[in-house]
Design an enzyme around this catalytic site. Structure first.
Site, mmCIF file in Angstrom:
data_model
loop_
_atom_site.group_PDB
_atom_site.id
_atom_site.type_symbol
_atom_site.label_atom_id
_atom_site.label_comp_id
_atom_site.label_asym_id
_atom_site.label_seq_id
_atom_site.Cartn_x
_atom_site.Cartn_y
_atom_site.Cartn_z
ATOM 1 C CE LYS A 1 -4.514 1.109 0.371
ATOM 2 N NZ LYS A 1 -5.704 0.304 -0.037
ATOM 3 C CG ASP B 1 -7.328 3.342 -0.698
ATOM 4 O OD1 ASP B 1 -7.788 2.064 -0.859
ATOM 5 O OD2 ASP B 1 -7.354 4.024 0.073
HETATM 6 P P1 NDP Z 1 -13.092 7.797 -2.908
HETATM 7 O O1 NDP Z 1 -11.862 8.829 -2.479
HETATM 8 O O2 NDP Z 1 -13.585 7.596 -4.122
HETATM 9 O O3 NDP Z 1 -14.109 8.295 -1.720
HETATM 10 C C1 NDP Z 1 -14.013 8.125 -0.238
HETATM 11 C C2 NDP Z 1 -15.400 8.396 0.345
HETATM 12 O O4 NDP Z 1 -15.216 8.356 1.613
HETATM 13 C C3 NDP Z 1 -15.692 10.007 0.014
HETATM 14 O O5 NDP Z 1 -17.060 10.079 0.067
HETATM 15 C C4 NDP Z 1 -15.121 10.597 1.237
HETATM 16 O O6 NDP Z 1 -15.737 11.803 1.576
HETATM 17 C C5 NDP Z 1 -15.232 9.870 2.240
HETATM 18 N N1 NDP Z 1 -14.283 9.853 3.521
HETATM 19 C C6 NDP Z 1 -13.086 9.704 3.094
HETATM 20 N N2 NDP Z 1 -12.329 9.942 4.423
HETATM 21 C C7 NDP Z 1 -13.348 10.170 5.276
HETATM 22 C C8 NDP Z 1 -13.306 10.460 6.694
HETATM 23 N N3 NDP Z 1 -12.279 10.436 7.253
HETATM 24 N N4 NDP Z 1 -14.543 10.611 7.359
HETATM 25 C C9 NDP Z 1 -15.574 10.471 6.512
HETATM 26 N N5 NDP Z 1 -15.731 10.261 5.285
HETATM 27 C C10 NDP Z 1 -14.532 9.952 4.484
HETATM 28 O O7 NDP Z 1 -12.287 6.427 -2.241
HETATM 29 P P2 NDP Z 1 -12.932 4.867 -2.432
HETATM 30 O O8 NDP Z 1 -14.502 5.064 -2.670
HETATM 31 O O9 NDP Z 1 -12.022 4.222 -3.174
HETATM 32 O O10 NDP Z 1 -12.664 4.181 -1.073
HETATM 33 C C11 NDP Z 1 -13.397 4.119 -0.017
HETATM 34 C C12 NDP Z 1 -12.901 3.104 0.984
HETATM 35 O O11 NDP Z 1 -13.102 1.766 0.327
HETATM 36 C C13 NDP Z 1 -11.689 3.192 1.813
HETATM 37 O O12 NDP Z 1 -11.427 2.475 2.921
HETATM 38 C C14 NDP Z 1 -10.769 2.394 0.766
HETATM 39 O O13 NDP Z 1 -9.664 1.853 1.393
HETATM 40 C C15 NDP Z 1 -11.640 1.018 0.484
HETATM 41 N N6 NDP Z 1 -11.219 0.314 -0.695
HETATM 42 C C16 NDP Z 1 -11.329 0.883 -2.041
HETATM 43 C C17 NDP Z 1 -11.030 0.073 -3.153
HETATM 44 C C18 NDP Z 1 -10.923 0.791 -4.506
HETATM 45 O O14 NDP Z 1 -11.034 -0.127 -5.585
HETATM 46 N N7 NDP Z 1 -11.285 1.988 -4.604
HETATM 47 C C19 NDP Z 1 -10.618 -1.495 -2.831
HETATM 48 C C20 NDP Z 1 -10.893 -1.993 -1.675
HETATM 49 C C21 NDP Z 1 -11.290 -0.983 -0.638
HETATM 50 P P3 NDP Z 1 -14.959 13.163 0.999
HETATM 51 O O15 NDP Z 1 -15.105 13.348 -0.181
HETATM 52 O O16 NDP Z 1 -15.620 14.274 2.001
HETATM 53 O O17 NDP Z 1 -13.547 13.165 1.624
HETATM 54 O O1 2IT Z 2 -7.886 -1.701 -0.720
HETATM 55 C C1 2IT Z 2 -7.877 -1.986 -1.886
HETATM 56 O O2 2IT Z 2 -8.055 -3.348 -1.937
HETATM 57 C C2 2IT Z 2 -7.647 -1.247 -2.929
HETATM 58 N N1 2IT Z 2 -7.646 -0.124 -2.774
HETATM 59 C C3 2IT Z 2 -7.327 -1.809 -4.123
HETATM 60 C C4 2IT Z 2 -6.188 -2.312 -4.553
HETATM 61 C C5 2IT Z 2 -5.890 -2.660 -5.980
HETATM 62 O O3 2IT Z 2 -4.594 -2.980 -6.005
HETATM 63 O O4 2IT Z 2 -6.695 -2.785 -6.819
#
Ligand code: NDP
Ligand code: 2IT
Length: 447
Positions: A126, A166
């Protein structure tokens, strides 16, 4: 057993003081995996878990860039290369002001288990930066991404370490990062995943984490002869994962009533349908606006400032924003409102206390390392397509994603079913993820 676990955790705490998120992730794994190790001679006495909590390599670097006012900005960049016993390091990059070594180490540690569960040959890593993308122009984002990659490029490669998105890193950022990598190395390879569809990306990768989280929940519900049809769903976040978790829930006939961002949450009693979701996707992905602006288009909804959505009544909760966003009190409220299934789209969104409540109530609860693994699994499928120099159809990738989520669910059943028949998905995911990595480490010797 308690003594062995606490001695192990004391050692990890001593070495990683001031890293609460990392210690939280390690504790959850240690509590379920150590009892398994103790019962299995091949793992016992080999310090396998102790080796797994130490990153193989931790890279920290300076990122200097010039903002639109001509001011020089300095950020800190990281890549944690946690474990490569079963494949090259694989995992996302996070750009958020809260990013530090503790948060990235927790994410890298979880990633090792998650990637192992996907059935694909990927190690765990990561990275990211404390850079705050909010309010930055496209040119500033580009200059930062280029500066970040001008150091990261020497540590990664398609057979070494393959980053992805992420929080704060989506297709726009992956494009800028890929452009600089390609220029510096003078080669076009699958070094990053989440690429655009015309330059090596995989169909379904944008949707994969959210869809996978719902597919996993569907598998859990099936064990109770139940489905998404007619269920009320509460979702947190409104980014990549939340948007596609909502889309799939709607497709399966459920009613999604909330989405959120860091300023608060919206509640739409009538349900967020496809048209409303398209509005949200445009608002968040193109306009980069706030979720409260939903009310300008749909004034019947309500916006609650500074709160999470867990106090709204639901059947299924999908936390899809960030770590520790759902605590013990929230879990109690969810349960008292009749929530019967929680599938984590985010990484470690439920606190330890919340998980204890869900387990006590014996509801269906899936930890992120199992339920959100569809994202990285589809990244693995993107890597395969890049190596083949080929592209699968939407249907082909979606079918493979569904199969992988089904396989992960089965692994959780195999390793996590309690004597009374209750499926402890936390235990199942941790042990199943551990076994594959531990076997590879043992086979390869002390390296
Ligand atoms: P994005 O940046 O697309 O969206 C993040 C969302 O979460 C936004 O709505 C953001 O709000 C909110 N957010 C972030 N930080 C905070 C906080 N401290 N408190 C409240 N709300 C918060 O990210 P993703 O959708 O990609 O990721 C979301 C989660 O999913 C994370 O935990 C990530 O690690 C996990 N994840 C993502 C994957 C991926 O493929 N993208 C894969 C597996 C897991 P705001 O815009 O106000 O910051
Ligand atoms: O937390 C996760 O699994 C991710 N942000 C996606 C990682 C990836 O390599 O697609």
């Amino acid at each position: 057993m308690k003594k062995i676990i606490s001695e192990f955790l004391d050692l990890v705490k001593e070495r990683n003081a001031h890293e609460p998120e990392f210690l939280q992730a390690v504790e959850e794994v240690a509590e379920t995996v150590i009892p398994y190790i103790v019962k299995h001679d091949i793992y016992y006495g080999k310090n396998v878990l102790l080796r797994m909590v130490e990153p193989e390599r931790l890279i920290s670097f300076r990122v200097c860039w010039v903002d639109d006012n001509g001011e020089i900005q300095v950020n800190r960049g990281y890549r944690i290369q946690m474990n490569s016993a079963i494949g090259p390091y694989k995992g996302g990059l996070r750009f958020h002001p809260t990013v530090n070594a503790s948060i990235l180490k927790f994410l890298a540690f979880e990633q090792v288990f998650k990637n192992s569960l996907t059935t694909l040959p990927m190690g765990g890593g990561k990275g990211g930066s404390d850079f705050n993308p909010k309010g930055k122009s496209d040119n500033e984002i580009m200059r930062f991404c280029h500066a970040f990659m001008s150091e990261l490029f020497r540590h990664i490669g398609p057979n070494t370490d393959i980053p992805a998105g992420d929080i704060g890193v989506g297709q726009r950022e992956i494009g800028f990062l890929f452009g600089m990598y390609r220029k510096l190395r003078n080669e076009f390879t699958g070094v990053l995943t989440g690429k655009g569809m015309t330059w090596g990306g995989s169909l379904i990768r944008p949707e994969a984490t959210g869809y996978g989280t719902v597919y996993f929940a569907e598998n859990m519900l099936k064990t109770k002869n139940d489905s998404f049809e007619g269920k009320t769903i509460v979702i947190s976040g409104s980014g990549n994962v939340a948007q596609y978790a909502a889309e799939k829930s709607i497709q399966l006939g459920a009613k999604v009533v909330t989405l959120s961002d860091s300023s608060g949450y919206i509640y739409d009693e009538e349900g967020i349908d496809n048209e409303k979701l398209t509005f949200i996707m445009h608002l968040k992905n193109e306009k980069r606006g706030r979720i409260s602006e939903y009310l300008e288009a749909y004034p019947n909804a309500k916006f609650t400032k500074g709160k999470t959505p867990w106090h709204e009544k639901c059947d299924i909760a999908l936390p899809c924003a960030t770590q520790n966003e759902l605590n013990g009190d929230d879990a109690k409220v969810l349960l008292s409102n009749g929530c019967m299934c929680v599938s984590e789209g985010a990484n470690m969104p439920s606190t330890k206390e919340a998980i204890t409540e869900f387990h006590k109530a014996k509801i269906l609860f899936a930890p992120g390392k199992a339920s959100n693994a569809g994202g990285v699994a589809t990244s693995g499928l993107e890597m395969t397509q890049n190596s083949l120099r080929y592209k699968w159809t939407r249907e082909e990738v979606d079918k493979k994603l569904k199969e992988i989520m089904g396989d992960i669910h089965q692994s959780c059943i195999d390793y996590g079913t309690d004597e009374d028949g209750y499926i402890d998905y936390v235990k199942g995911a941790n042990i199943a993820g551990f076994v594959k990595v531990a076997d590879a480490m043992l086979a390869q010797g002390v390296v």
